[in-house]
Motif scaffolding. Structure first.
Motif, short mmCIF file in Angstrom:
data_model
loop_
_atom_site.label_atom_id
_atom_site.label_comp_id
_atom_site.label_asym_id
_atom_site.label_seq_id
_atom_site.Cartn_x
_atom_site.Cartn_y
_atom_site.Cartn_z
N CYS A 195 -6.36 -1.66 0.22
CA CYS A 195 -5.62 -2.12 1.55
C CYS A 195 -6.52 -2.31 2.58
O CYS A 195 -7.61 -1.55 3.04
CB CYS A 195 -4.75 -0.85 1.75
SG CYS A 195 -3.90 -1.22 3.20
N CYS A 254 0.14 3.34 3.72
CA CYS A 254 0.56 2.97 5.00
C CYS A 254 1.70 1.75 5.01
O CYS A 254 2.22 1.35 6.00
CB CYS A 254 -0.57 2.57 5.60
SG CYS A 254 -1.41 0.96 5.07
N ASN A 293 -5.69 -2.58 5.78
CA ASN A 293 -5.09 -1.79 7.02
C ASN A 293 -5.84 -0.79 6.97
O ASN A 293 -6.13 -0.14 8.16
CB ASN A 293 -3.51 -1.74 6.76
CG ASN A 293 -2.84 -1.59 7.99
OD1 ASN A 293 -3.58 -1.83 9.30
ND2 ASN A 293 -1.92 -0.91 8.34
N CYS A 294 -5.78 0.01 5.99
CA CYS A 294 -6.33 1.60 6.13
C CYS A 294 -7.45 1.71 5.08
O CYS A 294 -7.81 3.22 4.78
CB CYS A 294 -4.96 2.46 5.96
SG CYS A 294 -4.47 2.40 4.16
N TYR A 323 -7.74 1.99 1.90
CA TYR A 323 -7.30 2.55 0.96
C TYR A 323 -7.59 2.10 -0.43
O TYR A 323 -7.41 1.01 -0.67
CB TYR A 323 -6.04 2.92 0.96
CG TYR A 323 -5.17 4.17 0.12
CD1 TYR A 323 -6.07 5.49 -0.09
CD2 TYR A 323 -4.21 4.07 -0.59
CE1 TYR A 323 -5.53 6.52 -0.98
CE2 TYR A 323 -3.73 4.74 -1.57
CZ TYR A 323 -4.31 6.09 -1.54
OH TYR A 323 -3.63 7.02 -2.38
N CYS A 341 0.86 -1.08 -0.01
CA CYS A 341 -0.13 0.09 0.05
C CYS A 341 0.99 1.26 0.01
O CYS A 341 1.57 1.25 0.84
CB CYS A 341 -0.87 0.14 1.18
SG CYS A 341 -1.80 1.66 1.49
#
Ligand SMILES: [Zn+2]
Length: 524
Positions: free
Chosen positions: A466, A451, A468-469, A471, A448
């Motif tokens: 993504c 992040c 995790n965030c 995105y 990503c």
């Protein structure tokens, strides 16, 4: 052959030039000084580069005798070059200096007699008397043949040192032309003469050769005049720029002669006081190239974008590819049944050739577009370009692994060609080689760009997600951003310690790190 033909053509002049620079440097330095004295007040440093201009020789306008003479020169040269190579192999242990280069003086002692007294001695007999073997060749021509032989040998030697396998020694099956120098060895051995009144050939190449001369009792004869295929673009270049070398090449498949000129150009160096910026370029299959501009205004911000896709050309490429596939299948079945395959083989050869030219065209087109884009940005930023180069992509996708059609496409794509072409083109606009950096592409498509998490997926047609965030972004765009970021990380030395992690070795000199200093602004 020890080097693939394509590569051979590309490196030819660069390395050869480097060998001969020492000779020319003395005279060039003097010239440079003179130039500096005249315009020392406001002259930017110059970037020099070489360019090859091939022009066809119109043999249809020449007499049979003249064509013969051209052929004879080529035959004689290739025989001499092969002889030189044989002599080098034979005396390999004695002839190499400590730095691994061939000792030219020692080679001369083995091959050339002298008629004048040189260094207290008159050399009347040598072990391999080339002057006796080829009486119709002048001293300068011998020297040019010798240099070409030495160059091929040294190229092989460096390749051999790099590779683990034992490489075949260079052997020329076909004819090899010698490289003729203008100015450095002979005075004016060849000359380009424009004749605008002549309707048949507007450019002529005047050639001086020693084929008809005898050693004793000099005889002067008519110089060989070769009519060149005319194009206004090339004529302008030949007249404006400095001609360095000439090679007369015979292409046996086309049955045509070509004159390859190397020109030297000098353009002002690209320097900028604007804020630094990095253009990340991701090369791919569906989208030929995706470029993103990263600027250091607080965060990494995407400012400008450029997608290069040409669907028409790409579909033409895949069509050709499919036709090749089907013919290969037919060939296999016919081979198994013991039927004649001559026609199919010819067809296959033709199709492969066409595919190659279409891919090259497509890539050239993409490079031109990218160069246009870069030239627009050049005035408002201090621009660096980082291009993703998939290192060892062919090794990591061997036969029988992964998706078959994807692998096929990967193997067709020529990334190196793209990058060298881009570098070459930008050099014309004053970009030094360190401004265009090839950077390893591994993991850039899976990380990503926001992040740095690797917990990501690609959904559907090139959409990047993504976890995790959360995105979301175009997948190629994400890759391009990562590639741009890598160059910055490298310049700041934050993440990578070794150069070899990131950069592809043979594109760059080791001093690259110093040149990237303007990118240090990212720290502030
Ligand atoms: Zn993320």
């Amino acid at each position: 052959m020890f080097i693939p033909k394509k590569q051979f053509q590309e490196v030819k002049f660069m390395t050869y030039k480097a060998n001969n620079k020492q000779k020319q440097s003395v005279s060039e330095n003097k010239k440079d000084e003179k130039d500096r004295v005249v315009t020392s007040t406001h002259q930017a440093p110059l970037v020099t580069g070489y360019e090859v201009v091939p022009l066809r020789i119109k043999t249809e306008l020449m007499t049979a005798q003249e064509c013969d003479r051209l052929r004879l020169i080529n035959n004689r040269d290739s025989r001499i070059i092969k002889d030189y190579l044989r002599i080098i192999y034979h005396n390999e242990e004695k002839i190499l200096r400590k730095d691994g280069k061939v000792d030219k003086a020692f080679l001369d002692k083995l091959t050339l007699t002298t008629s004048r007294k040189t260094q207290h001695k008159l050399r009347t007999s040598v072990p391999h008397d080339l002057k006796k073997r080829y009486p119709r060749c002048s001293h300068d021509e011998f020297i040019e043949c010798r240099d070409k032989a030495i160059w091929t040998y040294e190229c092989w030697k460096t390749q051999q040192e790099l590779s683990e396998k034992e490489l075949n020694r260079p052997r020329f099956k076909k004819k090899v032309p010698r490289i003729q120098f203008k100015g450095s060895i002979g005075k004016d051995r060849f000359q380009v003469i424009p004749t605008p009144e002549n309707t048949e050939a507007k450019l002529w190449l005047e050639l001086r050769d020693s084929l008809n001369s005898k050693r004793s009792g000099r005889r002067y004869h008519k110089r060989l005049m070769l009519p060149l295929a005319y194009s206004p673009y090339h004529e302008k270049k030949l007249i404006l720029e400095k001609i360095k070398t000439l090679e007369l090449v015979y292409k046996s498949k086309e049955q045509q002669w070509w004159a390859h000129f190397t020109l030297q150009y000098a353009v002002p160096l690209y320097q900028s006081t604007h804020p630094p910026a990095v253009l990340g370029v991701d090369l791919g299959i569906k989208k030929t190239a995706v470029a993103v501009l990263l600027t250091p205004s607080g965060k990494v911000i995407m400012d400008e974008l450029c997608f290069i896709v040409n669907k028409e050309r790409q579909s033409r490429m895949w069509q050709l590819d499919n036709r090749i596939k089907s013919i290969q299948r037919l060939l296999d079945t016919q081979n198994n049944n013991g039927q004649p395959t001559k026609q199919l083989n010819a067809k296959l050869y033709q199709l492969r050739r066409r595919l190659r030219s279409v891919t090259k065209q497509e890539l050239g087109y993409a490079v031109n577009q990218l160069v246009d884009f870069i030239l627009q940005l050049k005035n408002s930023y201090n621009l660096f370009v980082s291009v993703g180069y998939p290192k060892n992509i062919r090794k990591s996708h061997p036969r029988g692994s992964g998706n078959k059609s994807l692998r096929r496409k990967l193997h067709k794509w020529c990334y190196r060609f793209f990058i060298t072409k881009l570098k070459h083109k930008l050099n014309r606009y004053g970009f030094e080689s360190h401004r265009v950096v090839a950077i390893g592409e591994s993991w850039t498509s899976k990380t990503c760009s926001k992040c740095n998490s690797k917990n990501t997926t690609r959904t559907g047609q090139g959409q990047f997600n993504c976890h995790n965030c959360n995105y979301e972004l175009d997948a190629d765009l994400n890759g391009a951003k990562n590639i741009g970021k890598r160059l910055i990380q490298y310049a700041l030395k934050t993440k990578f310690n070794s150069i070899w992690d990131l950069l592809t070795d043979d594109f760059h000199p080791l001093r690259l790190y110093k040149c990237l200093q303007p990118l240090g602004q990212w720290l502030k």
